[in-house]
Design an enzyme around this catalytic site. Structure first.
Site, mmCIF file in Angstrom:
data_model
loop_
_atom_site.group_PDB
_atom_site.id
_atom_site.type_symbol
_atom_site.label_atom_id
_atom_site.label_comp_id
_atom_site.label_asym_id
_atom_site.label_seq_id
_atom_site.Cartn_x
_atom_site.Cartn_y
_atom_site.Cartn_z
ATOM 1 N N CYS A 113 -10.929 -11.134 -0.226
ATOM 2 C CA CYS A 113 -11.894 -11.225 -1.343
ATOM 3 C C CYS A 113 -12.265 -12.663 -1.679
ATOM 4 C CB CYS A 113 -11.323 -10.535 -2.569
ATOM 5 S SG CYS A 113 -10.874 -8.833 -2.237
ATOM 6 N N HIS A 252 -14.595 -12.737 -8.750
ATOM 7 C CA HIS A 252 -14.436 -11.617 -7.819
ATOM 8 C C HIS A 252 -14.372 -10.329 -8.643
ATOM 9 C CE1 HIS A 252 -13.374 -8.943 -4.767
ATOM 10 N NE2 HIS A 252 -12.112 -8.787 -5.146
ATOM 11 N N ASN A 282 -15.407 -2.918 -5.764
ATOM 12 C CA ASN A 282 -14.904 -4.138 -5.117
ATOM 13 C C ASN A 282 -15.415 -4.166 -3.677
ATOM 14 O OD1 ASN A 282 -13.366 -6.077 -3.818
ATOM 15 N ND2 ASN A 282 -11.398 -5.356 -4.605
HETATM 16 N N1 ACO Z 1 -7.238 8.611 -10.905
HETATM 17 C C1 ACO Z 1 -6.337 9.064 -11.786
HETATM 18 N N2 ACO Z 1 -5.099 8.550 -11.880
HETATM 19 C C2 ACO Z 1 -4.767 7.556 -11.039
HETATM 20 C C3 ACO Z 1 -5.664 7.042 -10.079
HETATM 21 C C4 ACO Z 1 -6.951 7.609 -10.034
HETATM 22 N N3 ACO Z 1 -7.891 7.190 -9.167
HETATM 23 N N4 ACO Z 1 -5.057 6.049 -9.388
HETATM 24 C C5 ACO Z 1 -3.816 5.941 -9.895
HETATM 25 N N5 ACO Z 1 -3.638 6.848 -10.877
HETATM 26 C C6 ACO Z 1 -2.454 7.080 -11.701
HETATM 27 C C7 ACO Z 1 -1.174 6.627 -11.028
HETATM 28 O O1 ACO Z 1 -0.668 7.626 -10.194
HETATM 29 C C8 ACO Z 1 -0.294 6.388 -12.240
HETATM 30 O O2 ACO Z 1 0.210 7.618 -12.682
HETATM 31 P P1 ACO Z 1 1.721 7.746 -13.237
HETATM 32 O O3 ACO Z 1 1.756 6.838 -14.456
HETATM 33 O O4 ACO Z 1 1.840 9.197 -13.543
HETATM 34 O O5 ACO Z 1 2.588 7.264 -12.121
HETATM 35 C C9 ACO Z 1 -1.249 5.867 -13.306
HETATM 36 O O6 ACO Z 1 -2.569 6.281 -12.874
HETATM 37 C C10 ACO Z 1 -1.226 4.355 -13.472
HETATM 38 O O7 ACO Z 1 -1.295 3.749 -12.184
HETATM 39 P P2 ACO Z 1 -1.314 2.183 -12.011
HETATM 40 O O8 ACO Z 1 -1.363 1.843 -10.561
HETATM 41 O O9 ACO Z 1 -0.228 1.577 -12.853
HETATM 42 O O10 ACO Z 1 -2.737 1.847 -12.711
HETATM 43 P P3 ACO Z 1 -3.339 0.474 -13.104
HETATM 44 O O11 ACO Z 1 -3.699 0.483 -14.527
HETATM 45 O O12 ACO Z 1 -2.520 -0.689 -12.595
HETATM 46 O O13 ACO Z 1 -4.727 0.474 -12.280
HETATM 47 C C11 ACO Z 1 -5.630 -0.550 -10.291
HETATM 48 C C12 ACO Z 1 -4.699 0.528 -10.876
HETATM 49 C C13 ACO Z 1 -7.026 -0.215 -10.735
HETATM 50 C C14 ACO Z 1 -5.529 -0.521 -8.782
HETATM 51 C C15 ACO Z 1 -5.206 -1.936 -10.835
HETATM 52 O O14 ACO Z 1 -3.818 -2.094 -10.702
HETATM 53 C C16 ACO Z 1 -5.887 -3.097 -10.130
HETATM 54 O O15 ACO Z 1 -7.091 -3.292 -10.242
HETATM 55 N N6 ACO Z 1 -5.094 -3.967 -9.451
HETATM 56 C C17 ACO Z 1 -5.570 -5.227 -8.858
HETATM 57 C C18 ACO Z 1 -6.369 -5.043 -7.630
HETATM 58 C C19 ACO Z 1 -6.703 -6.402 -7.039
HETATM 59 O O16 ACO Z 1 -6.909 -7.361 -7.745
HETATM 60 N N7 ACO Z 1 -6.708 -6.492 -5.731
HETATM 61 C C20 ACO Z 1 -6.914 -7.795 -5.108
HETATM 62 C C21 ACO Z 1 -8.263 -7.982 -4.644
HETATM 63 S S1 ACO Z 1 -8.772 -6.703 -3.551
HETATM 64 C C22 ACO Z 1 -8.848 -7.334 -1.913
HETATM 65 O O17 ACO Z 1 -8.425 -8.405 -1.601
HETATM 66 C C23 ACO Z 1 -9.434 -6.384 -0.864
#
Ligand code: ACO
Length: 325
Positions: A113, A252, A282
């Site tokens: 990214c 980003h 993204n």
């Molecule tokens: N729909 C419904 N529920 C979901 C989904 C979904 N699509 N995805 C995950 N959940 C659930 C999980 O199972 C979890 O359930 P549980 O509490 O029963 O276990 C709950 O939602 C919370 O999951 P988390 O992973 O803790 O959710 P979070 O708030 O962290 O959001 C996300 C996830 C959106 C991926 C976030 O962590 C994020 O944006 N992280 C950073 C990503 C990033 O910056 N990447 C780097 C750049 S990308 C690149 O280089 C290609």
């Protein structure tokens, strides 16, 4: 002193739209969860058979036209991508061929990214040193080709697209400061495990879905906020500027909550932040590229404005760049 600046911008987004409602029919998720947790409403996806170079070429043509240059004026083409058409040749060579940019040297950059910011900085060095005059830098991805459409934790996040800029020496404005960083000790937080020399394609890798993006999103979230805030502050300090001087911040577009937390941490007004995550999700290296392009088209960036590009991704890698427009 003459600086290196952006003299042309272009982008291309595939026409096919995949909404959160469409995803509700594919995996156990909801429009509400996706919007509140990420800020994404829809994303663009390529048609079957359409590849990264197809998007890159269209974005490149628009950028060249905007720069009022002919393809033969290009001496360097860099494509930032983690989803090349194939292992080799590079996407940049395919772009060169399509553009008939026969005077350009070509290579791709793999910095996920942060790839577009990395590629801008690399191109800037060639122009500053007088080796080349005009460079084309493209961020282009078909992330849908490496997205596991059965994994709700990742498939709601990614999309396809391309953005491009032409860099050259400019009499006014230009790139004031740059900052790049990396920390390979956290490589396992975000990767595509198979398809390279460590785990070439096999029945085992396919059965175990190892050719798709694997991400520990929750851990990355906190690191992304910290690193993107630090990167923007370091680049601004190097430019002798502060957050108060920023007219347009192009982060980003991984997650709206990350972007808001970064803006808050560095004391930046939300109205200075440019967003296109709601439309495209993204798109890795194409996120900052398309966001910059659209901010200019929408006149959110005007001559003389201070623009900050700030990106973070798999590697881990990050980079920020301060530009006077
Ligand atoms: N729909 C419904 N529920 C979901 C989904 C979904 N699509 N995805 C995950 N959940 C659930 C999980 O199972 C979890 O359930 P549980 O509490 O029963 O276990 C709950 O939602 C919370 O999951 P988390 O992973 O803790 O959710 P979070 O708030 O962290 O959001 C996300 C996830 C959106 C991926 C976030 O962590 C994020 O944006 N992280 C950073 C990503 C990033 O910056 N990447 C780097 C750049 S990308 C690149 O280089 C290609």
């Amino acid at each position: 002193m003459e600086r290196v600046g952006i003299i042309g911008i272009g982008e291309y987004l595939p026409k096919r739209v995949l909404t959160n409602q469409d995803l509700e029919k594919m995996v156990d998720t909801s429009d509400e969860w996706i919007i509140t947790r990420t800020g994404i409403k829809e994303r663009r996806l390529v048609e079957k058979g359409e590849a990264t170079s197809d998007l890159a070429i269209r974005a490149a043509k628009e950028a060249l036209q905007d720069a009022k240059l002919k393809s033969q004026d290009l001496e360097l083409i860099i494509v930032a991508t983690v989803t090349p058409d194939m292992q080799f040749p590079s996407v940049s060579c395919l772009v060169q061929s399509a553009l008939e940019a026969r005077n350009a040297s070509c290579f791709d950059i793999s910095a996920a990214c942060a790839g577009f910011v990395y590629a801008i900085v690399v191109a800037q060095q060639f122009i500053v040193t007088g080796i080349y005059k005009n460079a084309l830098v493209i961020g282009a991805e078909v992330l849908s080709s490496v997205t596991d459409w059965q994994d709700r934790s990742t498939c709601v996040l990614f999309g396809d697209g391309a953005g491009a800029v032409v860099l050259s020496r400019v009499k006014r404005g230009g790139i004031i400061s740059v900052y790049l960083g990396a920390d390979g000790t956290m490589a396992d937080l975000l990767m595509i495990p198979a398809g390279g020399s460590r785990s070439p394609a096999s029945f085992y890798t396919i059965e175990n879905r190892m050719h798709y993006i694997k991400m520990r999103g929750n851990e990355l979230f906190k690191i992304a906020v910290k690193i993107m805030a630090e990167a923007a502050q370091i680049a601004l300090k190097k430019a002798g500027l502060s957050c108060k001087d920023v007219d347009c911040f192009i982060p980003h577009q991984a997650n709206l909550r990350i972007i808001s937390a970064v803006a808050k941490k560095i004391g930046l007004d939300e109205d200075k932040v440019y967003l296109n995550i709601h439309k495209y999700g993204n798109i890795s290296s194409a996120s900052t590229a398309t966001a910059l392009c659209e901010a200019v088209k929408e006149k959110r960036i005007k001559k003389g404005d201070i623009v900050v590009l700030d990106a973070f991704g798999a590697g881990l890698v990050w980079g920020a760049c301060v530009i006077e427009w």
